[in-house]
Design a protein around this motif. Structure first.
Motif, mmCIF file in Angstrom:
data_model
loop_
_atom_site.group_PDB
_atom_site.id
_atom_site.type_symbol
_atom_site.label_atom_id
_atom_site.label_comp_id
_atom_site.label_asym_id
_atom_site.label_seq_id
_atom_site.Cartn_x
_atom_site.Cartn_y
_atom_site.Cartn_z
ATOM 1 N N ALA A 295 0.380 -1.482 0.339
ATOM 2 C CA ALA A 295 -0.224 -0.095 0.093
ATOM 3 C C ALA A 295 1.040 1.082 0.279
ATOM 4 O O ALA A 295 0.972 2.164 -0.895
ATOM 5 N N ALA A 296 1.845 1.973 1.055
ATOM 6 C CA ALA A 296 2.821 2.281 1.390
ATOM 7 C C ALA A 296 3.447 2.847 -0.946
ATOM 8 O O ALA A 296 3.664 3.974 -0.866
ATOM 9 N N GLU A 297 3.991 1.779 -1.114
ATOM 10 C CA GLU A 297 4.579 2.140 -2.906
ATOM 11 C C GLU A 297 3.263 2.449 -3.256
ATOM 12 O O GLU A 297 3.177 3.591 -4.873
ATOM 13 N N LEU A 298 2.087 1.979 -3.781
ATOM 14 C CA LEU A 298 0.588 2.366 -3.808
ATOM 15 C C LEU A 298 0.415 4.027 -3.988
ATOM 16 O O LEU A 298 0.464 5.140 -4.968
ATOM 17 N N PRO B 6 -7.730 -11.403 -2.618
ATOM 18 C CA PRO B 6 -8.147 -10.768 -2.196
ATOM 19 C C PRO B 6 -7.399 -9.917 -0.998
ATOM 20 O O PRO B 6 -8.032 -8.996 -1.167
ATOM 21 N N VAL B 7 -5.917 -9.681 -1.007
ATOM 22 C CA VAL B 7 -5.276 -8.833 -0.783
ATOM 23 C C VAL B 7 -4.680 -8.247 -2.052
ATOM 24 O O VAL B 7 -5.051 -6.825 -1.629
ATOM 25 N N PHE B 8 -5.173 -8.321 -3.026
ATOM 26 C CA PHE B 8 -5.227 -7.640 -4.436
ATOM 27 C C PHE B 8 -6.249 -6.766 -4.670
ATOM 28 O O PHE B 8 -5.511 -5.202 -4.704
ATOM 29 N N GLN B 9 -6.965 -6.710 -3.904
ATOM 30 C CA GLN B 9 -8.002 -5.980 -4.277
ATOM 31 C C GLN B 9 -8.144 -5.489 -3.217
ATOM 32 O O GLN B 9 -9.074 -4.363 -3.267
ATOM 33 N N SER B 10 -8.215 -5.433 -2.335
ATOM 34 C CA SER B 10 -7.621 -4.646 -1.204
ATOM 35 C C SER B 10 -7.119 -4.046 -1.385
ATOM 36 O O SER B 10 -7.616 -2.334 -0.764
ATOM 37 N N LEU B 11 -5.906 -3.925 -1.401
ATOM 38 C CA LEU B 11 -4.619 -2.928 -2.288
ATOM 39 C C LEU B 11 -5.423 -2.212 -3.218
ATOM 40 O O LEU B 11 -5.602 -0.818 -3.289
ATOM 41 N N VAL B 12 -6.058 -2.838 -3.837
ATOM 42 C CA VAL B 12 -6.563 -1.628 -5.332
ATOM 43 C C VAL B 12 -7.674 -1.322 -5.131
ATOM 44 O O VAL B 12 -7.633 0.064 -5.691
ATOM 45 N N ALA B 13 -8.180 -0.771 -3.949
ATOM 46 C CA ALA B 13 -9.594 -0.333 -3.427
ATOM 47 C C ALA B 13 -9.277 0.853 -2.491
ATOM 48 O O ALA B 13 -9.965 2.136 -3.186
ATOM 49 N N SER B 14 -7.541 0.576 -2.578
ATOM 50 C CA SER B 14 -7.265 2.284 -1.628
ATOM 51 C C SER B 14 -6.542 2.440 -2.524
ATOM 52 O O SER B 14 -5.788 3.741 -1.997
ATOM 53 N N VAL C 95 -4.047 -0.386 -11.531
ATOM 54 C CA VAL C 95 -3.358 -1.213 -11.233
ATOM 55 C C VAL C 95 -3.370 -2.496 -11.888
ATOM 56 O O VAL C 95 -4.377 -2.632 -12.145
ATOM 57 N N TYR C 96 -1.922 -2.855 -12.143
ATOM 58 C CA TYR C 96 -2.462 -4.351 -13.258
ATOM 59 C C TYR C 96 -2.023 -5.428 -12.040
ATOM 60 O O TYR C 96 -1.423 -4.933 -11.721
#
Length: 308
Positions: free
Chosen positions: A233-236, A266-274, A279-280
């Motif tokens: 998340a920090a890098e995003l 599930p983690v990918f989806q959570s990170l993309v949501a924020s 995001v690929y």
């Protein structure tokens, strides 16, 4: 505040933009039409209602494009953008706003409201992002030139040139050789971490994670794509301020990093949501994973082995 945005696309591929009228926040800037979701209202119902009230049209088909979390001052919003290719009626200004149909490739990012800029980028980007393999010897220059020409001819529109075994000058020479074909097909080439080469050639760059931490501003003009390699998340969050899009990895186990922990969907989806940019999904991805990436909120899939 949950705000719906309708990305209306006509038969010529143009999108409809609306200008925020005088007296409103961000007056004079352009945006994708829409408005706030009412309590208890589904996204599709809210989008249909907003477009009816704002433009006098009835949307009949739509699909999610990107959800952009954003903050304007003290106000948080989620801008939920859906593409619309089917509607009834002629879009008409019902709230005093100027309207224009325009080619999305020709839109100047600076005229858009800040939260709408990632929507334009998501609209411009393809669903696939092939990356060249890392074990290619420099002697394979001509073979890979032919292979990449064929990929462009076959419809690939975003390709990262990543050849760790090659000197940078050799990779730049390959990019220069491919540029006429890329321009002809409306495709973009990106170099892996090579900002000097990207500036010299006028093409894009994929920033490495350490570059994200070192840069304080966008390294290239808006006409040149900037991607960012992210893992958390920090890098995003850093990427959202510096880049047009990000790759997030590893989503699944990869042959290149056996035993490395994978994020999973599930983690990918959570990170993309924020994340406030397209995001690929990267890492163990193939072409058949595109629908899963889209269902998880991603732009699509990026990959190496599964794409060549």
């Amino acid at each position: 505040m949950h705000v719906m945005a309708g990305v209306m696309i006509d038969r010529q591929g143009r999108v409809l933009l609306a200008q925020r009228p005088p007296g409103k926040h961000l007056a004079g800037l352009w945006e994708f039409p829409g408005g706030k979701l009412e309590p208890g209202e589904s996204p599709m119902d809210g989008l249909v209602r907003e477009l009816r009230e704002e433009l006098g049209v009835e949307a009949v088909s739509a699909e999610p494009l990107i959800r952009v979390p954003w903050r304007y001052g003290e106000r948080d919003l989620l801008l939920d953008a859906w593409t619309i290719r089917g509607w009834q009626g002629l879009p008409t200004s019902l709230e005093g706003q100027a309207l224009q149909w325009t080619d999305p490739a020709q839109v100047d990012l600076s005229i858009l409201a800040p939260a709408d800029r990632p929507i334009l980028r998501a609209l411009q980007l393809p669903r696939r992002y092939p990356i060249t393999p890392g074990d290619v010897p420099a002697a394979a220059f001509e073979a890979w030139r032919a292979r990449l020409e064929a990929a462009l001819e076959a419809g690939e529109r975003l390709i990262m040139l990543r050849f760790p075994l090659w000197p940078e000058t050799r990779i730049r020479a390959l990019a220069a050789a491919l540029l006429p074909s890329a321009h002809r097909h409306g495709a973009a080439l990106l170099l892996s971490g090579d900002l000097v080469g990207a500036r010299e050639l006028g093409i894009g760059v994929q920033l490495k994670a350490h570059q994200l931490r070192e840069l304080s501003e966008r390294p290239l003009p808006p006409s040149q794509w900037v991607g960012a390699s992210c893992h958390d998340a920090a890098e995003l969050a850093l990427a959202a301020a510096l880049a047009d899009f990000a790759t997030l990895s590893p989503v699944a186990p990869t042959a290149s990093h056996p035993g490395a922990p994978a994020l999973g969907w599930p983690v990918f989806q959570s990170l993309v949501a924020s994340a406030s940019l397209p995001v690929y999904a990267l890492g163990g991805m193939g072409l058949t994973d595109e629908s899963a990436a889209r269902a998880a909120g991603g732009q699509g899939v990026a990959g190496i082995g599964g794409f060549w």
